[in-house]
Write a protein that holds these residues in place. Structure first.
Motif, PDB file in Angstrom:
ATOM      1  N   THR A  37       0.808  -1.218   0.000  1.00  0.00           N
ATOM      2  CA  THR A  37       0.000   0.000   0.000  1.00  0.00           C
ATOM      3  C   THR A  37       0.842   1.268   0.000  1.00  0.00           C
ATOM      4  O   THR A  37       0.321   2.352  -0.248  1.00  0.00           O
ATOM      5  N   MET A  38       2.142   1.127   0.283  1.00  0.00           N
ATOM      6  CA  MET A  38       3.007   2.300   0.375  1.00  0.00           C
ATOM      7  C   MET A  38       3.998   2.318  -0.781  1.00  0.00           C
ATOM      8  O   MET A  38       4.545   1.283  -1.161  1.00  0.00           O
ATOM      9  N   ALA A  39       4.207   3.507  -1.337  1.00  0.00           N
ATOM     10  CA  ALA A  39       5.172   3.645  -2.417  1.00  0.00           C
ATOM     11  C   ALA A  39       6.590   3.491  -1.875  1.00  0.00           C
ATOM     12  O   ALA A  39       6.870   3.803  -0.724  1.00  0.00           O
ATOM     13  N   ASP A  40       7.470   2.973  -2.701  1.00  0.00           N
ATOM     14  CA  ASP A  40       8.882   2.830  -2.342  1.00  0.00           C
ATOM     15  C   ASP A  40       9.700   3.011  -3.604  1.00  0.00           C
ATOM     16  O   ASP A  40       9.425   2.374  -4.626  1.00  0.00           O
ATOM     17  N   GLU A  41      10.728   3.864  -3.526  1.00  0.00           N
ATOM     18  CA  GLU A  41      11.503   4.170  -4.726  1.00  0.00           C
ATOM     19  C   GLU A  41      12.364   2.995  -5.184  1.00  0.00           C
ATOM     20  O   GLU A  41      12.944   3.038  -6.263  1.00  0.00           O
ATOM     21  N   GLY A  42      12.451   1.922  -4.381  1.00  0.00           N
ATOM     22  CA  GLY A  42      13.238   0.763  -4.778  1.00  0.00           C
ATOM     23  C   GLY A  42      12.475  -0.263  -5.595  1.00  0.00           C
ATOM     24  O   GLY A  42      13.066  -1.204  -6.129  1.00  0.00           O
ATOM     25  N   TYR A  43      11.150  -0.112  -5.711  1.00  0.00           N
ATOM     26  CA  TYR A  43      10.355  -1.103  -6.411  1.00  0.00           C
ATOM     27  C   TYR A  43      10.641  -1.093  -7.916  1.00  0.00           C
ATOM     28  O   TYR A  43      10.797  -0.042  -8.542  1.00  0.00           O
ATOM     29  N   LEU A  44      10.640  -2.290  -8.491  1.00  0.00           N
ATOM     30  CA  LEU A  44      10.735  -2.479  -9.944  1.00  0.00           C
ATOM     31  C   LEU A  44       9.698  -3.517 -10.348  1.00  0.00           C
ATOM     32  O   LEU A  44       9.662  -4.614  -9.767  1.00  0.00           O
ATOM     33  N   GLY A  45       8.861  -3.207 -11.322  1.00  0.00           N
ATOM     34  CA  GLY A  45       7.845  -4.155 -11.756  1.00  0.00           C
ATOM     35  C   GLY A  45       7.370  -3.883 -13.165  1.00  0.00           C
ATOM     36  O   GLY A  45       7.602  -2.804 -13.723  1.00  0.00           O
ATOM     37  N   GLY A  80       3.993  -5.176 -14.090  1.00  0.00           N
ATOM     38  CA  GLY A  80       2.588  -5.554 -14.120  1.00  0.00           C
ATOM     39  C   GLY A  80       2.360  -7.036 -13.937  1.00  0.00           C
ATOM     40  O   GLY A  80       1.224  -7.468 -13.722  1.00  0.00           O
ATOM     41  N   LYS A  81       3.424  -7.830 -14.006  1.00  0.00           N
ATOM     42  CA  LYS A  81       3.307  -9.279 -13.829  1.00  0.00           C
ATOM     43  C   LYS A  81       4.241  -9.804 -12.733  1.00  0.00           C
ATOM     44  O   LYS A  81       3.881 -10.696 -11.983  1.00  0.00           O
ATOM     45  N   ILE A  82       5.446  -9.242 -12.683  1.00  0.00           N
ATOM     46  CA  ILE A  82       6.429  -9.622 -11.662  1.00  0.00           C
ATOM     47  C   ILE A  82       7.045  -8.341 -11.108  1.00  0.00           C
ATOM     48  O   ILE A  82       7.296  -7.387 -11.859  1.00  0.00           O
ATOM     49  N   TRP A  83       7.292  -8.340  -9.784  1.00  0.00           N
ATOM     50  CA  TRP A  83       7.906  -7.195  -9.128  1.00  0.00           C
ATOM     51  C   TRP A  83       9.052  -7.670  -8.234  1.00  0.00           C
ATOM     52  O   TRP A  83       9.094  -8.825  -7.809  1.00  0.00           O
ATOM     53  N   THR A  84       9.959  -6.756  -7.952  1.00  0.00           N
ATOM     54  CA  THR A  84      11.004  -7.000  -6.971  1.00  0.00           C
ATOM     55  C   THR A  84      11.381  -5.665  -6.348  1.00  0.00           C
ATOM     56  O   THR A  84      10.827  -4.612  -6.698  1.00  0.00           O
TER      57      THR A  84
END
Length: 446
Positions: A111-119, A121-125
């Motif tokens: 629910t919280m944004a994080d500048e480290g996310y990469l995705g 639409g199908k897979i995220w890390t």
């Protein structure tokens, strides 16, 4: 060609030596004429100027000065064709690793944004800051490889598989360990095993979907503790004992013995009222269920506002974990992506101990430091302490509440906004076991 100014100092010295030597040479006339005759017969003179057209200018050996001239020509030719010095390869800068920039795509369930996310639409890390994974000695395996826990989220159904290769040098391919029990979608924990440091390309696959990123793996030695300065008047201090008696806190800020209703200042996060209770003998019981704090799906975090200044948390925990990632313990909490946890739990990945204490600090959605995994005591009831002093968090464990074993210290990288208790982390949705807390105390520290 004969301009000495075009020669460097070494060449000029050599030319002068040859000229001086040539001036001292006296050639017999009979030898000169015989040699000149044979050379003329072998190399017929050509029209125009050439290297052997000395008949039009000087005889071949008619003047010893010709030797010096030839020496100068030779030096000039060698210098012209010799390769220029090149910088040594080891002095060249290493090629820059083209690390992947996160795109901030929020994974499912977060629910919280994080500048480290990469995705996609199908897979995220979640990627490390500046795309650089920092390894320490505790990340090194027996075979020299380096391990790091890694989180993924799956928006499509299916098991996760991982592959990877080093981009900047030859190396064995990436290996991985993928924990079971996470179901076919959503959150998934893995362990990436890098054979070497360097620039690595990593790809996660779920069915036909894939997500690729590039990261740099570096190794840093931990900063050693400076040796004490010993003077003639000083006395050697014996090594710190494995167990120590901690100083008494200056005052009690808060205590709940769970012998009646919960204190009004407590608040539940993701409360599941069917999976916690106060027992008749005065313990708070929280069922260890499926869920991860960082995935925002762990039930029953019991929190209260943290005090200002230095403080110490303490609890007595009765808990017998049996399955992977079941854990219970103390929590210093900023949000779901930034917190410190000190727990008794079970970890079954290759770099873990098994039944253990571990002390983790999560920053921006990733555990970026040592977790100080330590074998748990051979008992189901333990005392846990978690201290905040200055700019550090320090964890201790005890069997009797008097002698305390230091587990580890983290530099503070989160804001201690809330404090409390939690139990969860199970991979198995149906394996519910109780964790019981006798009390929760908050003490002020100097």
């Amino acid at each position: 060609m004969n301009d000495k100014n075009s020669l460097n100092a070494e060449e000029r010295t050599l030319a002068e030596m040859l000229t001086a030597t040539a001036a001292q040479v006296e050639v017999r006339v009979s030898f000169q004429k015989e040699l000149e005759k044979k050379l003329m017969n072998t190399h017929k003179p050509k029209t125009g100027f050439g290297l052997f057209s000395f008949g039009k200018t000087v005889s071949i050996l008619g003047s010893a000065i010709g030797l010096a001239a030839l020496a100068l020509i030779f030096i000039w030719a060698i210098r012209a064709i010799a390769p220029k010095p090149q910088p040594a390869m080891e002095n060249l800068p290493a090629p820059e690793c083209p690390v992947t920039t996160p795109n901030g795509s929020i994974p499912p369930g977060e629910t919280m944004a994080d500048e480290g996310y990469l995705g996609n639409g199908k897979i995220w890390t979640s990627l490390w800051p500046e795309g650089k994974i920092i390894m320490y000695s505790y990340n090194r395996n027996a075979d020299g490889s380096l391990s790091m826990k890694w989180t993924w989220w799956r928006g499509v159904s299916g098991p996760l598989s991982i592959e990877g290769r080093r981009l900047d040098a030859e190396a064995e391919p990436l290996r991985s360990f993928i924990s079971s029990g996470y179901g076919d979608t959503d959150f998934q924990v893995s362990e990436l095993i890098f054979p070497t440091t360097g620039c690595w390309e990593v790809t996660g696959h779920v069915g036909d979907a894939s997500l690729t990123f590039v990261t740099e793996v570096v190794f840093e030695e931990a900063t050693p503790t400076p040796a004490p300065t010993i003077t003639a008047e000083s006395t050697l201090i014996p090594p710190t004992a494995t167990f120590e008696v901690l100083p008494t806190a200056s005052s009690i800020l808060f205590r709940d013995d769970f012998e009646g209703p919960l204190n009004d200042n407590w608040q539940w996060t993701h409360e599941n009222s069917e999976q916690w209770k106060l027992t008749d003998n005065g313990w708070l019981e929280i069922m260890v269920s499926y869920g991860i704090i960082n995935n925002s799906n762990m039930d029953n975090l019991l929190l209260r506002q943290a005090p200002t200044g230095n403080f110490e948390l303490e609890t007595r925990l009765k808990f017998s974990p049996t399955e992977a990632s079941q854990m219970a313990g103390l929590l210093i909490y900023e949000n779901n992506s930034n917190y410190a946890e000190f727990v008794h739990g079970v970890c079954l990945t290759p770099s873990c101990i098994g039944d253990e204490f571990h002390f983790d600090q999560m920053t921006r959605g990733s555990f970026i430091e040592e977790n100080f995994a330590t074998p748990a005591f051979n008992t189901d009831t333990v005392y846990l302490r978690l201290r905040f002093e200055g700019d550090t968090f320090t964890a201790y464990a005890s069997e009797n509440g008097m002698e305390w074993k230091l587990i580890g210290t983290h530099p503070k990288k989160i804001q201690p906004l809330f404090i409390g208790l939690f139990a969860g982390g199970s991979f198995n949705r149906s394996a519910l076991i109780p964790a019981q807390f006798d009390y929760f105390a908050v003490n002020a520290l100097p």
